[in-house]
Design an enzyme around this catalytic site. Structure first.
Site, PDB file in Angstrom:
ATOM      1  N   ASN A  76       0.875  -1.230  -0.027  1.00 26.08           N
ATOM      2  CA  ASN A  76      -0.023  -0.061  -0.119  1.00 26.08           C
ATOM      3  C   ASN A  76       0.791   1.304   0.155  1.00 26.08           C
ATOM      4  O   ASN A  76       0.355   2.252  -0.592  1.00 26.08           O
ATOM      5  CB  ASN A  76      -1.015   0.031   1.215  1.00 26.08           C
ATOM      6  CG  ASN A  76      -0.471  -0.250   2.492  1.00 26.08           C
ATOM      7  OD1 ASN A  76       0.795  -0.613   2.741  1.00 26.08           O
ATOM      8  ND2 ASN A  76      -1.210   0.318   3.490  1.00 26.08           N
ATOM      9  N   GLU A 126       4.521  -5.050  11.710  1.00 26.50           N
ATOM     10  CA  GLU A 126       3.495  -3.948  11.598  1.00 26.50           C
ATOM     11  C   GLU A 126       2.410  -4.534  10.959  1.00 26.50           C
ATOM     12  O   GLU A 126       2.468  -4.565   9.598  1.00 26.50           O
ATOM     13  CB  GLU A 126       4.211  -2.645  10.744  1.00 26.50           C
ATOM     14  CG  GLU A 126       5.352  -2.268  11.589  1.00 26.50           C
ATOM     15  CD  GLU A 126       4.663  -1.077  12.716  1.00 26.50           C
ATOM     16  OE1 GLU A 126       3.586  -0.920  12.759  1.00 26.50           O
ATOM     17  OE2 GLU A 126       5.472  -0.754  13.514  1.00 26.50           O
ATOM     18  N   CYS A 184      -3.494   0.430   7.065  1.00 23.84           N
ATOM     19  CA  CYS A 184      -3.622  -0.425   8.000  1.00 23.84           C
ATOM     20  C   CYS A 184      -4.460   0.223   9.394  1.00 23.84           C
ATOM     21  O   CYS A 184      -5.021  -0.374  10.035  1.00 23.84           O
ATOM     22  CB  CYS A 184      -2.310  -0.889   8.448  1.00 23.84           C
ATOM     23  SG  CYS A 184      -1.232   0.453   8.707  1.00 23.84           S
ATOM     24  N   GLU A 240       7.828   1.539  15.012  1.00 24.98           N
ATOM     25  CA  GLU A 240       8.558   2.112  13.953  1.00 24.98           C
ATOM     26  C   GLU A 240       8.482   3.599  14.166  1.00 24.98           C
ATOM     27  O   GLU A 240       7.492   4.041  14.878  1.00 24.98           O
ATOM     28  CB  GLU A 240       7.767   1.895  12.523  1.00 24.98           C
ATOM     29  CG  GLU A 240       8.409   0.461  11.726  1.00 24.98           C
ATOM     30  CD  GLU A 240       8.195   0.104  10.536  1.00 24.98           C
ATOM     31  OE1 GLU A 240       7.027   0.928  10.032  1.00 24.98           O
ATOM     32  OE2 GLU A 240       8.888  -0.494   9.873  1.00 24.98           O
TER      33      GLU A 240
HETATM   34  P1  NAD Z   1       0.831  -9.652   3.084  1.00 27.08           P
HETATM   35  O1  NAD Z   1       1.255 -10.471   4.523  1.00 27.08           O
HETATM   36  O2  NAD Z   1       0.078 -10.590   2.044  1.00 27.08           O
HETATM   37  O3  NAD Z   1       2.292  -9.630   2.429  1.00 27.08           O
HETATM   38  C1  NAD Z   1       3.109  -8.660   2.807  1.00 27.08           C
HETATM   39  C2  NAD Z   1       4.647  -9.043   2.562  1.00 27.08           C
HETATM   40  O4  NAD Z   1       4.902 -10.480   3.017  1.00 27.08           O
HETATM   41  C3  NAD Z   1       5.074  -9.481   1.115  1.00 27.08           C
HETATM   42  O5  NAD Z   1       6.139  -8.635   0.780  1.00 27.08           O
HETATM   43  C4  NAD Z   1       4.737 -10.691   0.764  1.00 27.08           C
HETATM   44  O6  NAD Z   1       5.601 -11.105  -0.271  1.00 27.08           O
HETATM   45  C5  NAD Z   1       5.614 -11.202   2.041  1.00 27.08           C
HETATM   46  N1  NAD Z   1       5.266 -12.655   2.463  1.00 27.08           N
HETATM   47  C6  NAD Z   1       4.182 -13.344   2.183  1.00 27.08           C
HETATM   48  N2  NAD Z   1       4.374 -14.643   2.740  1.00 27.08           N
HETATM   49  C7  NAD Z   1       5.558 -14.345   3.511  1.00 27.08           C
HETATM   50  C8  NAD Z   1       6.014 -15.611   4.210  1.00 27.08           C
HETATM   51  N3  NAD Z   1       5.653 -16.685   4.504  1.00 27.08           N
HETATM   52  N4  NAD Z   1       7.178 -15.116   4.935  1.00 27.08           N
HETATM   53  C9  NAD Z   1       7.999 -13.929   4.631  1.00 27.08           C
HETATM   54  N5  NAD Z   1       7.293 -13.048   3.642  1.00 27.08           N
HETATM   55  C10 NAD Z   1       6.162 -13.307   3.121  1.00 27.08           C
HETATM   56  O7  NAD Z   1       0.236  -8.291   3.151  1.00 27.08           O
HETATM   57  P2  NAD Z   1      -0.314  -7.365   2.105  1.00 27.08           P
HETATM   58  O8  NAD Z   1      -1.587  -7.873   1.306  1.00 27.08           O
HETATM   59  O9  NAD Z   1       1.079  -6.976   1.054  1.00 27.08           O
HETATM   60  O10 NAD Z   1      -0.518  -5.877   2.796  1.00 27.08           O
HETATM   61  C11 NAD Z   1      -1.639  -5.757   3.344  1.00 27.08           C
HETATM   62  C12 NAD Z   1      -1.547  -6.077   5.052  1.00 27.08           C
HETATM   63  O11 NAD Z   1      -0.653  -5.044   5.528  1.00 27.08           O
HETATM   64  C13 NAD Z   1      -2.923  -5.508   5.635  1.00 27.08           C
HETATM   65  O12 NAD Z   1      -3.005  -6.556   6.648  1.00 27.08           O
HETATM   66  C14 NAD Z   1      -2.314  -4.084   6.342  1.00 27.08           C
HETATM   67  O13 NAD Z   1      -3.232  -3.869   7.471  1.00 27.08           O
HETATM   68  C15 NAD Z   1      -0.888  -4.603   6.690  1.00 27.08           C
HETATM   69  N6  NAD Z   1      -0.181  -3.334   6.803  1.00 27.08           N
HETATM   70  C16 NAD Z   1       0.193  -2.812   8.210  1.00 27.08           C
HETATM   71  C17 NAD Z   1       0.797  -1.951   8.306  1.00 27.08           C
HETATM   72  C18 NAD Z   1       1.294  -1.255   9.530  1.00 27.08           C
HETATM   73  O14 NAD Z   1       2.297  -0.423   9.745  1.00 27.08           O
HETATM   74  N7  NAD Z   1       0.812  -1.836  10.710  1.00 27.08           N
HETATM   75  C19 NAD Z   1       1.157  -0.803   7.340  1.00 27.08           C
HETATM   76  C20 NAD Z   1       1.023  -1.049   5.908  1.00 27.08           C
HETATM   77  C21 NAD Z   1       0.224  -2.411   5.707  1.00 27.08           C
END
Ligand code: NAD
Length: 487
Positions: free
Chosen positions: A151, A248, A282, A461
């Site tokens: 995002n 996060e 998020c 962070e």
């Molecule tokens: P996701 O968990 O699907 O993917 C995040 C990252 O993890 C990607 O780079 C993905 O390739 C990687 N990944 C996937 N499986 C993995 C594994 N087994 N081991 C290591 N890495 C792996 O999340 P998304 O769909 O990209 O993002 C949306 C989510 O992120 C939402 O839940 C949102 O709330 C959260 N988010 C949180 C924050 C925060 O600061 N708290 C900020 C932005 C987004």
């Protein structure tokens, strides 16, 4: 990279893989392929580690003041190239240029600037004990991994690399496979600014590449942004080598609108916290609790502003303020939540459908959606949707709403809208959330620590404390007395 192929970025330059394996990145606003990306195969991964080891040796031996100067140059370059970098983010994410040109690059640069300035402030302590003394040194961890969500791709890469590099670490960063270009642009900026080769490497791929990073024994810390479920896997894998982790994760945050609130500001908070970045934030306040006595007034304004002020369309048009969702798959997921909301008895007050704006008819757009007649147990009020879907609930008194706001396993953020100063602080002190806004929503300056309570995260962070998460303390005991031994 060529115009249509993005490679991994290792040791200061693009590095081609040997497997030839690639994946495609799609422009969410058009549905068309933007470019292909090379997956980090065994060859690239090995090079990434070797290079990061060399980079760490040079960078950790660079005086902190010099590291700060170099990182400040990177900040200047980010700001000089704001518009072209914002454009990269718009194409990859589908978010409006109106936002990306104001927020994404700027808030990324702010964080690197903040930590660059703190870089020379890492002091230890010393104390005399029984005539001997000890002192402590704050030393970097080594090679850290950053894993990002889609995002805020460039901003997330900045928020992770800023403190890591300021403290003298190297970082291998894996951006989301849906938005991989921003991190490579950042890597180029670092090299241009004078950051030594290998200090910031970028590897591409899906979860499997992320999993490799989390399990590698040469990597000392993982900073992860993504879903709760993925976070669990990352932490589980990192535990095998006892890595430090920052998590996060997602949320299902509440906004509490009390009857003494400024109604228009409360509507602004609710709209910012549900429709900014087309709902893919998020910290979004997807559960909006409105005190019964002002419910009608609040709804009149919310529906009028949602109907008239949202401009969905081509995200490169500066007038557009509402972009496309990241992918067709995500659009379907969001639509399935909307269907579930209807089935479980909530009322669609506005939106609730896929839209095809004239300027971007093939994009993945879902209308800004507001549900009313919601109850706390509905799926749309319990699960993170990560789209422009707001659920409005009503409440009668303060204790009741605090209890309901906290009744979720997540705890990323919360907002309180009231003009009663005592109520504001009383309520905030009882909310189980890592980030609370009073008469505001969504602002996240570099100076302020951010992170989640409960399942929404581990560690923080931004803010001074984050720098400590990228260093470890070495205690040095100095014997000033003659050393006695019973042997
Ligand atoms: P996701 O968990 O699907 O993917 C995040 C990252 O993890 C990607 O780079 C993905 O390739 C990687 N990944 C996937 N499986 C993995 C594994 N087994 N081991 C290591 N890495 C792996 O999340 P998304 O769909 O990209 O993002 C949306 C989510 O992120 C939402 O839940 C949102 O709330 C959260 N988010 C949180 C924050 C925060 O600061 N708290 C900020 C932005 C987004």
């Amino acid at each position: 990279m060529t115009a249509d192929r993005l490679t991994n970025f290792i040791d200061g330059e693009p590095l081609s893989n040997q497997s030839g394996e690639t994946f495609a990145v799609i422009n969410p606003a058009t549905g068309e392929q933007l470019y292909e990306v090379e997956v980090a195969d065994e060859f690239v991964r090995e090079k990434a580690i070797e290079s990061a080891r060399r980079g760490f040796a040079v960078w950790s031996a660079t005086p902190a003041k010099e590291r700060a100067r170099i990182l400040h140059r990177a900040v200047a370059l980010l700001r000089e190239n704001n518009d072209s970098l914002a454009n990269v983010e718009v194409l990859d994410t589908g978010k409006p240029i109106q936002e990306a040109s104001e927020v994404d690059v700027a808030t990324g640069a702010d964080v690197i600037e903040f930590f660059a300035s703190l870089s020379p402030t890492q002091v230890g302590q010393q104390q005399e004990v029984d005539g001997d003394f000890y002192y402590t040194r704050r030393e970097p961890l080594g090679i850290c991994a950053g894993i990002g969500a889609w995002n805020y791709p460039l901003q997330i890469a900045c928020w992770k690399s800023g403190p890591a590099l300021a403290a003298g670490n190297a970082m291998i960063f894996k951006p989301s496979e849906e938005t991989p270009r921003g991190a490579v642009e950042l890597a180029r900026v670092f090299i241009k600014a004078g950051v030594p080769r290998g200090v910031f490497n970028v590897v591409h791929g899906e979860g499997e590449v992320g999993q490799w990073l989390t399990s590698h024994d040469q990597i000392k810390k993982v900073s992860f942004t993504g879903e709760v479920g993925t976070g669990r896997k990352v932490m589980g894998s990192a535990s095998e080598t006892l890595k430090d982790v920052t998590m996060e994760l997602g949320g299902k945050s509440p906004l509490l609108v009390f009857e003494d609130a400024d109604i228009e500001e409360a509507v602004s908070a609710a709209m910012l916290g549900n429709f900014y970045t087309q709902g893919e934030v998020c910290t979004n306040c997807t559960r909006v609790f409105v005190q019964q006595s002002i419910y009608d007034k609040f709804m009149d304004s919310l529906l009028e502003r949602t109907r008239n002020n949202i401009i969905a369309g081509d995200p490169t048009d500066p007038d557009t303020n509402f972009g496309a969702l990241i992918s067709e798959e995500h659009l379907e997921l969001v639509m399935s939540y909307i269907e579930k909301g209807k089935q479980e008895g909530a009322t669609v007050a506005i939106g609730g459908e896929r839209i095809k704006p004239d300027s971007a008819p093939d994009g993945y757009f879902v209308a800004a959606t507001v549900f009313t007649d919601c109850t706390d147990d509905m799926t749309i009020c319990r699960e993170e949707i990560f789209g422009p879907v707001m659920s409005v609930l009503t409440f009668d008194d303060e204790n009741e709403v605090i209890k309901r706001a906290n009744a979720t396993p997540m705890g990323l953020a919360a907002g309180v809208m009231t003009t009663d100063i005592r109520r504001a602080h009383r309520v905030v002190s009882k909310l189980q959330a890592g980030i609370c806004w009073i008469n505001s929503y969504g602002a996240s300056p570099a100076e302020m620590p951010v992170g989640g309570y409960k399942l929404s995260g581990v560690g923080r962070e931004n803010g001074i404390e984050t720098l400590h998460h990228y260093t470890q303390t070495k205690s040095v005991y100095v014997g000033m007395n003659k050393l006695e031994a019973p042997f």
